[in-house]
Write an enzyme that holds these catalytic residues in place. Structure first.
Site, PDB file in Angstrom:
ATOM      1  N   ASN A  88      62.322  21.820  53.440  1.00 52.12           N
ATOM      2  CA  ASN A  88      61.261  20.825  53.290  1.00 52.12           C
ATOM      3  C   ASN A  88      61.848  19.624  52.548  1.00 52.12           C
ATOM      4  O   ASN A  88      62.542  19.789  51.536  1.00 52.12           O
ATOM      5  CB  ASN A  88      60.089  21.412  52.506  1.00 52.12           C
ATOM      6  CG  ASN A  88      59.399  22.528  53.268  1.00 52.12           C
ATOM      7  OD1 ASN A  88      59.330  22.498  54.496  1.00 52.12           O
ATOM      8  ND2 ASN A  88      58.884  23.510  52.554  1.00 52.12           N
ATOM      9  N   GLY A  94      55.840  18.917  52.286  1.00 50.77           N
ATOM     10  CA  GLY A  94      55.602  20.178  51.596  1.00 50.77           C
ATOM     11  C   GLY A  94      56.621  20.535  50.546  1.00 50.77           C
ATOM     12  O   GLY A  94      56.575  21.637  49.994  1.00 50.77           O
ATOM     13  N   THR A  96      57.985  20.923  47.063  1.00 52.15           N
ATOM     14  CA  THR A  96      57.384  20.959  45.732  1.00 52.15           C
ATOM     15  C   THR A  96      58.432  21.082  44.631  1.00 52.15           C
ATOM     16  O   THR A  96      58.146  20.773  43.476  1.00 52.15           O
ATOM     17  CB  THR A  96      56.390  22.132  45.609  1.00 52.15           C
ATOM     18  OG1 THR A  96      57.082  23.359  45.873  1.00 52.15           O
ATOM     19  CG2 THR A  96      55.230  21.973  46.585  1.00 52.15           C
ATOM     20  N   HIS A  99      64.910  20.413  43.809  1.00 51.60           N
ATOM     21  CA  HIS A  99      66.237  21.008  43.599  1.00 51.60           C
ATOM     22  C   HIS A  99      66.499  21.678  44.941  1.00 51.60           C
ATOM     23  O   HIS A  99      65.780  22.628  45.291  1.00 51.60           O
ATOM     24  CB  HIS A  99      66.139  22.010  42.426  1.00 51.60           C
ATOM     25  CG  HIS A  99      67.346  22.853  42.173  1.00 51.60           C
ATOM     26  ND1 HIS A  99      67.539  23.518  40.970  1.00 51.60           N
ATOM     27  CD2 HIS A  99      68.403  23.191  42.950  1.00 51.60           C
ATOM     28  CE1 HIS A  99      68.669  24.202  41.013  1.00 51.60           C
ATOM     29  NE2 HIS A  99      69.212  24.024  42.217  1.00 51.60           N
ATOM     30  N   HIS A 101      66.893  23.505  48.289  1.00 49.78           N
ATOM     31  CA  HIS A 101      66.823  24.940  48.588  1.00 49.78           C
ATOM     32  C   HIS A 101      66.511  25.127  50.055  1.00 49.78           C
ATOM     33  O   HIS A 101      65.787  24.338  50.656  1.00 49.78           O
ATOM     34  CB  HIS A 101      65.756  25.634  47.732  1.00 49.78           C
ATOM     35  CG  HIS A 101      64.410  24.996  47.830  1.00 49.78           C
ATOM     36  ND1 HIS A 101      64.095  23.844  47.129  1.00 49.78           N
ATOM     37  CD2 HIS A 101      63.307  25.304  48.563  1.00 49.78           C
ATOM     38  CE1 HIS A 101      62.859  23.490  47.411  1.00 49.78           C
ATOM     39  NE2 HIS A 101      62.352  24.349  48.292  1.00 49.78           N
ATOM     40  N   HIS A 103      64.779  27.683  52.787  1.00 45.45           N
ATOM     41  CA  HIS A 103      63.927  28.840  53.040  1.00 45.45           C
ATOM     42  C   HIS A 103      64.552  29.623  54.193  1.00 45.45           C
ATOM     43  O   HIS A 103      64.812  29.054  55.263  1.00 45.45           O
ATOM     44  CB  HIS A 103      62.526  28.403  53.478  1.00 45.45           C
ATOM     45  CG  HIS A 103      61.757  27.645  52.449  1.00 45.45           C
ATOM     46  ND1 HIS A 103      60.763  28.222  51.691  1.00 45.45           N
ATOM     47  CD2 HIS A 103      61.823  26.349  52.061  1.00 45.45           C
ATOM     48  CE1 HIS A 103      60.239  27.304  50.896  1.00 45.45           C
ATOM     49  NE2 HIS A 103      60.860  26.163  51.096  1.00 45.45           N
TER      50      HIS A 103
HETATM   51  P1  DGP Z   1      59.234  23.864  48.711  1.00 47.09           P
HETATM   52  O1  DGP Z   1      57.751  23.808  48.899  1.00 47.09           O
HETATM   53  O2  DGP Z   1      60.021  23.712  50.006  1.00 47.09           O
HETATM   54  O3  DGP Z   1      59.701  22.930  47.625  1.00 47.09           O
HETATM   55  O4  DGP Z   1      59.536  25.351  48.253  1.00 47.09           O
HETATM   56  C1  DGP Z   1      59.444  25.802  46.946  1.00 47.09           C
HETATM   57  C2  DGP Z   1      59.281  27.280  47.038  1.00 47.09           C
HETATM   58  O5  DGP Z   1      59.612  27.821  45.793  1.00 47.09           O
HETATM   59  C3  DGP Z   1      57.861  27.741  47.354  1.00 47.09           C
HETATM   60  O6  DGP Z   1      57.846  28.418  48.594  1.00 47.09           O
HETATM   61  C4  DGP Z   1      57.505  28.687  46.236  1.00 47.09           C
HETATM   62  C5  DGP Z   1      58.824  28.951  45.564  1.00 47.09           C
HETATM   63  N1  DGP Z   1      58.734  29.097  44.124  1.00 47.09           N
HETATM   64  C6  DGP Z   1      58.225  28.191  43.243  1.00 47.09           C
HETATM   65  N2  DGP Z   1      58.336  28.654  41.994  1.00 47.09           N
HETATM   66  C7  DGP Z   1      58.924  29.873  42.083  1.00 47.09           C
HETATM   67  C8  DGP Z   1      59.305  30.842  41.117  1.00 47.09           C
HETATM   68  O7  DGP Z   1      59.123  30.685  39.903  1.00 47.09           O
HETATM   69  N3  DGP Z   1      59.881  31.968  41.585  1.00 47.09           N
HETATM   70  C9  DGP Z   1      60.115  32.178  42.917  1.00 47.09           C
HETATM   71  N4  DGP Z   1      60.682  33.334  43.270  1.00 47.09           N
HETATM   72  N5  DGP Z   1      59.772  31.280  43.857  1.00 47.09           N
HETATM   73  C10 DGP Z   1      59.186  30.151  43.442  1.00 47.09           C
END
Ligand code: DGP
Length: 115
Positions: A88, A94, A96, A99, A101, A103
């Site tokens: 994303n 979407g 959030t 940093h 990453h 999926h």
């Molecule tokens: P995005 O929406 O693409 O920025 O994805 C962020 C993802 O990070 C979202 O699917 C939920 C996950 N996420 C956020 N905080 C935490 C956390 O503290 N632990 C884990 N395991 N996942 C998290």
């Protein structure tokens, strides 16, 4: 580092818990806290200097390639080697956590599950 540590940096540093499934010198992978598919992992560079995949690809393509390789290894382990890889990029898309990453989604995906 001028920025506050991201939530993922806190996971790297074991300041908050996560279900970690892989770790290398440069990357960490753990289960997404809000899974959108039977297998939903996040593959994350340990550095938070790249905010999204566009920055990462421009500035460190080798690190991006290592993310794809780890995603593939994890998909071999958890979902038969076939997977969807989602980055994303931008709030409206979407994102959030700023940093970078990936999926990794697999294991009986619905058409609509985009991470
Ligand atoms: P995005 O929406 O693409 O920025 O994805 C962020 C993802 O990070 C979202 O699917 C939920 C996950 N996420 C956020 N905080 C935490 C956390 O503290 N632990 C884990 N395991 N996942 C998290």
């Amino acid at each position: 580092m001028s920025e506050e540590p991201s939530i993922f940096t806190k996971i790297v540093n074991r300041e908050i818990p996560a279900d970690i499934v892989a770790e290398t010198d440069d990357l960490i992978a753990f289960r997404d806290i809000h899974p959108q598919a039977p297998v939903h992992l996040l593959v994350v560079p340990k550095t938070q200097q790249y905010h999204n995949v566009v920055e990462l690809a421009a500035r460190n393509p080798a690190l991006m390639a290592s993310m794809v390789a780890l995603a593939s290894q994890l998909a071999d382990r958890y979902c038969g080697g076939e997977f969807r890889l989602v980055f994303n990029t931008g709030e409206a898309a979407g994102q959030t956590v700023f940093h970078v990453h990936a999926h990794v989604l697999g294991g009986g995906l619905d058409e609509g599950s985009l991470g």
